[in-house]
Design a protein around this motif. Structure first.
Motif, short mmCIF file in Angstrom:
data_model
loop_
_atom_site.label_atom_id
_atom_site.label_comp_id
_atom_site.label_asym_id
_atom_site.label_seq_id
_atom_site.Cartn_x
_atom_site.Cartn_y
_atom_site.Cartn_z
N ALA A 136 0.51 -1.54 -0.49
CA ALA A 136 0.08 0.26 -0.11
C ALA A 136 0.79 1.29 0.06
CB ALA A 136 -1.25 -0.19 1.44
N LEU A 139 2.73 1.78 -3.21
CA LEU A 139 0.93 1.78 -4.27
C LEU A 139 1.24 3.19 -5.04
CD1 LEU A 139 -1.17 -1.07 -4.28
CD2 LEU A 139 0.34 -0.18 -6.25
N ARG A 140 1.47 3.93 -2.87
CA ARG A 140 1.41 5.25 -2.79
C ARG A 140 2.22 6.43 -3.28
NH1 ARG A 140 -2.74 8.34 0.21
NH2 ARG A 140 -0.78 9.31 0.89
N GLN A 159 -3.86 3.62 2.60
CA GLN A 159 -3.07 2.54 3.12
C GLN A 159 -4.19 1.18 3.25
OE1 GLN A 159 0.63 2.13 5.22
NE2 GLN A 159 1.24 3.94 4.48
N TRP A 161 -7.64 2.00 2.62
CA TRP A 161 -8.86 1.58 1.11
C TRP A 161 -7.80 0.38 0.63
CZ3 TRP A 161 -8.19 1.05 -3.95
CH2 TRP A 161 -8.45 0.52 -4.82
N VAL A 162 -6.00 0.50 0.05
CA VAL A 162 -5.34 -0.73 -0.34
C VAL A 162 -5.68 -2.14 0.08
CG1 VAL A 162 -3.20 -1.40 -1.52
CG2 VAL A 162 -4.36 1.64 -1.20
N LEU A 166 -7.01 -3.92 -2.23
CA LEU A 166 -6.57 -4.77 -3.65
C LEU A 166 -6.19 -6.39 -2.87
CD1 LEU A 166 -4.74 -2.00 -4.43
CD2 LEU A 166 -7.13 -3.24 -5.56
N ALA A 171 -2.05 -5.61 -6.08
CA ALA A 171 -1.64 -4.22 -5.57
C ALA A 171 0.49 -4.91 -6.74
CB ALA A 171 -0.88 -4.78 -3.92
#
Length: 227
Positions: A136, A139-140, A159, A161-162, A166, A171
């Motif tokens: 997470a 990804l951000r 984070q 939410w991910v 996912l 991810a």
């Protein structure tokens, strides 16, 4: 790997103590050394509970905190035993070699090289598990966005939410795509470092205190006729 922890006491006793201890029956010398070993175990457990090392400093922060890390150390500390005590030495250690290997890595720290292939092989069964916190975060940082109402360009998800929306596989795939779009070459291997957390053993000053205190106890027991 030797599952034993060697505690050096040579030079930590006064000449008078050494002469008196050498004059003791083997049974009493064994008792003294076994008690010193048990004290070392007790203090090792205390260090784990307080998260402090042999120098009294707090354990260094880790880049990746894994759940259950402290519980693992507690479990290791509970397995510590005086595995041998005779008239000349006491050995503190683990009966299980696997525990000894893990404890050594925790005690001294270690660096391990990880490959993308090994991660893929070991993580095949976990592809449908929720995305990790590290994924997470990555990804951000890579610029991942999701469509939100009233937001034309998308919005960076939290984070949380991910991790809730996912899987590990999803991810990972998204992260590879974002990095390729940014022109980054995917890493095939990298190093992970585990900082040392010295919880086993005792300092010279502590060993000296143990010997002094336990030696006095045994002399008192002898005076009371306890042999």
């Amino acid at each position: 790997m030797n599952p034993a922890l060697n505690i050096q006491v040579t030079g930590l006793m006064t000449l008078k103590q050494q002469i008196e201890i050498l004059g003791m029956p083997t049974k009493l010398r064994r008792r003294l050394l076994a008690r010193v070993g048990k004290k070392v175990i007790s203090d090792s457990k205390r260090r784990v509970r307080t998260q402090t090392d042999l120098s009294g400093q707090s354990y260094p922060a880790r880049a990746k905190k894994k759940r259950g890390g402290s519980k693992m150390l507690l479990k290791l500390a509970r397995q510590l035993k005086v595995i041998r005590a005779d008239g000349t030495e006491a050995v503190v250690g683990f009966y299980k070699r696997s525990s000894a290997r893990i404890a050594a890595k925790q005690q001294h720290g270690y660096t391990q090289r990880v490959t993308a292939r090994s991660l893929k092989r070991n993580g095949t069964k976990n592809q449908d598990s929720p995305a990790t916190r590290d994924q997470a975060r990555a990804l951000r940082e890579a610029g991942f966005t999701i469509n939100k109402r009233k937001s034309k360009n998308g919005k960076k998800p939290s984070q949380k939410w991910v991790m809730q929306n996912l899987t590990i596989g999803q991810a990972g795939s998204l992260l590879r795509q974002l990095r390729e779009q940014a022109g980054e070459s995917p890493k095939t291997s990298w190093k992970t470092t585990l900082p040392a957390r010295s919880f086993l053993g005792a300092t010279k000053a502590e060993i000296r205190q143990y010997i002094d205190a336990i030696f006095k106890q045994i002399k008192q027991e002898i005076a009371r006729g306890v042999t």
